[in-house]
Design an enzyme around this catalytic site. Structure first.
Site, PDB file in Angstrom:
ATOM      1  N   GLU A 192      20.649 -49.950  65.617  1.00 19.56           N
ATOM      2  CA  GLU A 192      20.053 -50.035  64.264  1.00 19.56           C
ATOM      3  C   GLU A 192      19.379 -51.496  64.135  1.00 19.56           C
ATOM      4  OE1 GLU A 192      21.712 -49.949  59.579  1.00 19.56           O
ATOM      5  OE2 GLU A 192      23.000 -50.132  61.178  1.00 19.56           O
ATOM      6  N   GLU A 239      11.483 -56.296  64.078  1.00 17.89           N
ATOM      7  CA  GLU A 239      12.740 -56.916  64.046  1.00 17.89           C
ATOM      8  C   GLU A 239      13.168 -57.212  65.620  1.00 17.89           C
ATOM      9  OE1 GLU A 239      15.851 -55.998  61.241  1.00 17.89           O
ATOM     10  OE2 GLU A 239      14.540 -56.084  59.643  1.00 17.89           O
TER      11      GLU A 239
END
Length: 642
Positions: A442, A451
Site C-alpha cells: 500500500e 511515495e
C-alpha cells in the site's frame, strides 16, 4: 435573512443574497426597505452621488472637497455598514479614456470612494466594468489601491458573455469573451489576491464548456438581472434549466447572488396583518425564487462534509519512507473501507489463481504485506483467504517501530499467532526466509509513484517467486491542466521560489479542468527483466475544446489509476475513479507564471521523474504556447530515503 438552512453549514458563504440599488441620500431608509422589509441580507449601493465630478467642484483643491456621500458614517452602526452594505463605485468612471479630464476625474473619484468605503469598514466594493478593450490604467490604479488594503475586498464587475455565434447579448458592448477582459485586468494587478469577480448573469449564456472556466476563478458574487428570469405558468419568475444549473454551481463555490434591475413580474400579493401599511419590496419575489433554488440543493454526503476543511488547502505529500506516520494518520486511512474491499477482492482472485480448488486444503500460499502499517492489509488478506477457503501464511513487514507495537497487539487480540509473522524492518533490507507467492503493498501516492513505490517494490521483489503476483501489479500517473486562482495565489503568497517548486496534495474544489487528463508514467510489478531504471520523461499535448474560449493554466492536477490484480482497479483519475474512496486527494503541480491558452493552440507540457542516489524528484515545464521556467522539486528534501 439568509436563503435557508437547508444545504447545511457547508454553504455558509453563499447563503446570503444582496440587492443592487440606486443612489439614495437616505441610506437608513434604503437599508430598512431592502433588508427589514425586502428580506435581503445586504444592499449593493452607490456610496457617492453619481452626478459628482471632482473637476466641477469649486474649492481650493481636491483635499477641501466634501464628497456628496449617501450618508454620514454615523447614520448606521459600524456593524451595519460592515454586514449590510457593499459599496458600488461610480459606474461612469473611465480611467482609460482619451479625455484627460474624464480620466483624471475617474482616478480621483475611484481613490476617494475606496477611501470612504475603507473608513466605513465595508467588507467589499464593486468596481465598474472596464470601458473599451484597454484597461491598463484602470488596472494600474486598482493595483496601487490593492497594496494599501487590509480587509476591504474589491469585486470587478464583468458581464458573463462569450461569442458562440448566437450567444451575444446587447448589453455586452461588443465584448467577444468577457473572460479575456477579466484575465487581462487581473494579470496587470500584481496584488490580485484581494481582487475578485462579480459576474453579471444575463438572459443568454455561453456554452457549458465556456462557463466551466469560471469555476476556477475567484467569483465572489453573481449579479442576476431580473431580465434573466422567465415566467412560469402561475406568473411567477423562474430561471431556465441552464441558469438554475449555473446558479447552483456558484452556490457550491461560495458565490453570493445579487438581484439587479427593475421588476418585470408585477404580482399583487395581499398584505397580512404584519405587513399592512408597509411598502412592499417589488424584488422580493426574485429573492424568494433564489431562496427556493438554494433550499432544494442536496446536502453534501457525509464524507464530503468531513473533507470540507481540506478543500483547496495545500498540503505536502506524506513521506512514509522517510518519516514514521502518526497514529492519527493511520486511523484516517484505515477508515477507508472501500480501498480495503478492493484489496480483498484482488487477493481473493490471486489466491484462486495460485491454488486450484482441488488443492485448497493441501497448499499454503505465502503472502507478504510490505509496509503493513497497523494491519489493515493483513486483515483484508486473511478475510480473502477465508472467503476463498485457502490456507495462508502471512509475513507483515513494517519499518515503523510504533506501528509494529500495534501489529503485535492486533495479532494477539485476533488469535493470528500461527498465521502471521511480524517483521520489524525496512522491506528493502530484509532477508526473507522464503519466497512469496503474493506480494501486497500500500505504497501508492496521489501521483502513483510519488511515495517511492517503484523503488520500494523493486527492492522487495527479490523475495517474490518467479511466477509470483504483485498487488498492485501496475499503476499509471495522469496530469490535467487546470485553472486554480485560489491555489495559485496561496502559493504566490509565500513569495519564494521553493513553494512554486513543490507538489501539493489538495482536495480540489474551486478549479476548472481545462482538458481531459493524460497518462504520464506507468510502472509494472514485478519487473525481473533488468536492473530497474525508474527515471522517466513524457511530453504531453493538450487541446482546449473549440467552444471553451481562452483560459489561464495555473498548474496541473495529478492523479493515479492502478491495477491491483486483473480487473480490480483502484485510483482517483476522474474518469475511472474508485467511488466513495477518500485515501488520496489529487496532487497539484503549480506554475510560477500562469500560461494563457487558446482553442486551436496546443498546450505542450514536459514531465520528468528524476532519480538520484538518495532521492527522487519531479521536473516540469511548458514549452508552448508560451515557454515557462523549469520547475523541479530537487533539493527540497522532498522524497528522501533511498
Amino acid at each position: 435573512m439568509p436563503l435557508g438552512e437547508r444545504g447545511g453549514w457547508e454553504r455558509t458563504e453563499s447563503r446570503y443574497c444582496g440587492v443592487e440599488t440606486d443612489f439614495s441620500n437616505d441610506v437608513t431608509h434604503l437599508l430598512n426597505f431592502n433588508i427589514s422589509t425586502g428580506g435581503f441580507d445586504y444592499i449593493l449601493a452607490p456610496l457617492v452621488n453619481p452626478s459628482y465630478r471632482p473637476s466641477l467642484v469649486e474649492g481650493n483643491g481636491v483635499d477641501t472637497q466634501v464628497l456628496p456621500v449617501s450618508g454620514s458614517d454615523l447614520v448606521l452602526s459600524p456593524s451595519q455598514w460592515s454586514s449590510h452594505v457593499v459599496g458600488k463605485i461610480s459606474s461612469w468612471i473611465d480611467l482609460d479614456s482619451e479625455d484627460e479630464v474624464l480620466r483624471m476625474d475617474s482616478e480621483t473619484t475611484l481613490k476617494q470612494e475606496v477611501a470612504w468605503a475603507t473608513h466605513l469598514s465595508l467588507q467589499a466594493c464593486l468596481l465598474p466594468t472596464p470601458k473599451g478593450k484597454s484597461c491598463a490604467n484602470y488596472a494600474r490604479c486598482v493595483n496601487q489601491i490593492l497594496q494599501g488594503l487590509t480587509t476591504l475586498q474589491l469585486w470587478l464587475r464583468v458581464p458573463l458573455v462569450k461569442s458562440d455565434g448566437d450567444s451575444m447579448d446587447d448589453t455586452s458592448e461588443g465584448l467577444n469573451d468577457s473572460w479575456e477582459l477579466w484575465n487581462s485586468f487581473r494579470l496587470l494587478c500584481e496584488h490580485d489576491s484581494k481582487l475578485s469577480v462579480a459576474l453579471d448573469v444575463l438572459s443568454t449564456l455561453p456554452s457549458e464548456t465556456s462557463l466551466g472556466r469560471w469555476m476556477g476563478e475567484s467569483v465572489r458574487a453573481v449579479i442576476l438581472s431580473t431580465d434573466a428570469f422567465l415566467t412560469n405558468a402561475r406568473g411567477y419568475p423562474c430561471l431556465s434549466k441552464r441558469h438554475q444549473k449555473l446558479i447552483a454551481g456558484f452556490f457550491d463555490h461560495a458565490a453570493q447572488v445579487v438581484i439587479s434591475g427593475k421588476p418585470v413580474h408585477n404580482l399583487q400579493k395581499p398584505l397580512d396583518s404584519n405587513t399592512e401599511g408597509t411598502e412592499k419590496n417589488p424584488l422580493r419575489i426574485y429573492l424568494d425564487y433564489v431562496a427556493y433554488l438554494f433550499q432544494k440543493m442536496e446536502s453534501l454526503p457525509e464524507q464530503e462534509r468531513i473533507e470540507l476543511g481540506y478543500r483547496d488547502f495545500l498540503q505536502a505529500p506524506l513521506q512514509p519512507l522517510m518519516d514514521n506516520l502518526e497514529a492519527q494518520t493511520y486511523e484516517t486511512f484505515e477508515r477507508d473501507s472501500v480501498k480495503y474491499i478492493q484489496y480483498q477482492r484482488a487477493v481473493e482472485k490471486a489466491l484462486v489463481d495460485r491454488v486450484p480448488d482441488e488443492k485448497a486444503s493441501e497448499l499454503t500460499t505465502v503472502l507478504m504485506v510490505v509496509g503493513a502499517g497497523r494491519g489493515p492489509l493483513v486483515r483484508a488478506s486473511l478475510q480473502a483467504a477465508e472467503e476463498t477457503d485457502r490456507k495462508l501464511k502471512v509475513y507483515a513487514v513494517e519499518k515503523n517501530p510504533n506501528a509494529v507495537v500495534t501489529l503485535h497487539n492486533l495479532v494477539k487480540m485476533e488469535g493470528w499467532e500461527g498465521i502471521v509473522t511480524i517483521i520489524s524492518c525496512d522491506m528493502r533490507f530484509w532477508n526473507a526466509p522464503e519466497q512469496a507467492d503474493i506480494l501486497v503493498s500500500e505504497l501508492l501516492g496521489s501521483f502513483g509513484d510519488n511515495e517511492l513505490s517503484p523503488e520500494c517494490l523493486d527492492g522487495a521483489q527479490r523475495f517474490l517467486k518467479p511466477d509470483g503476483i504483485s498487488i498492485p501489479s501496475s499503476y499509471t500517473s495522469f496530469i490535467q491542466p487546470i485553472t486554480a486562482s485560489k491555489l495559485y495565489n496561496d502559493v504566490k503568497a509565500h513569495k519564494d521560489l521553493a513553494h512554486f517548486e513543490t507538489a501539493y496534495v489538495v482536495k480540489l474544489h474551486s478549479v476548472a479542468k481545462l482538458a481531459p487528463s493524460q497518462s504520464v508514467f506507468t510502472f509494472t510489478h514485478p519487473n525481473f527483466s533488468t536492473k530497474a531504471n525508474n527515471q522517466r520523461y513524457k511530453k504531453l499535448q493538450f487541446n482546449l475544446p473549440s467552444d471553451a474560449g481562452s483560459a489561464l493554466v495555473h498548474g496541473f492536477a495529478g492523479y493515479f489509476d492502478s491495477v491491483l490484480y486483473k480487473d480490480v482497479h483502484l485510483g482517483i483519475e476522474p474518469t475511472t475513479a474508485t467511488p466513495n474512496m477518500f485515501s488520496w486527494f489529487p496532487i497539484f503541480f503549480p506554475l510560477r507564471k500562469p500560461v494563457e491558452v487558446h482553442p486551436g493552440t496546443p498546450l505542450e507540457v514536459h514531465f520528468w521523474r528524476c532519480c538520484g542516489s538518495s532521492k527522487v524528484w519531479y521536473e516540469w515545464s511548458v514549452s508552448s504556447p508560451t515557454p515557462s521556467p523549469m520547475h523541479n522539486t530537487n533539493g527540497r528534501s522532498y522524497w528522501v530515503g533511498l
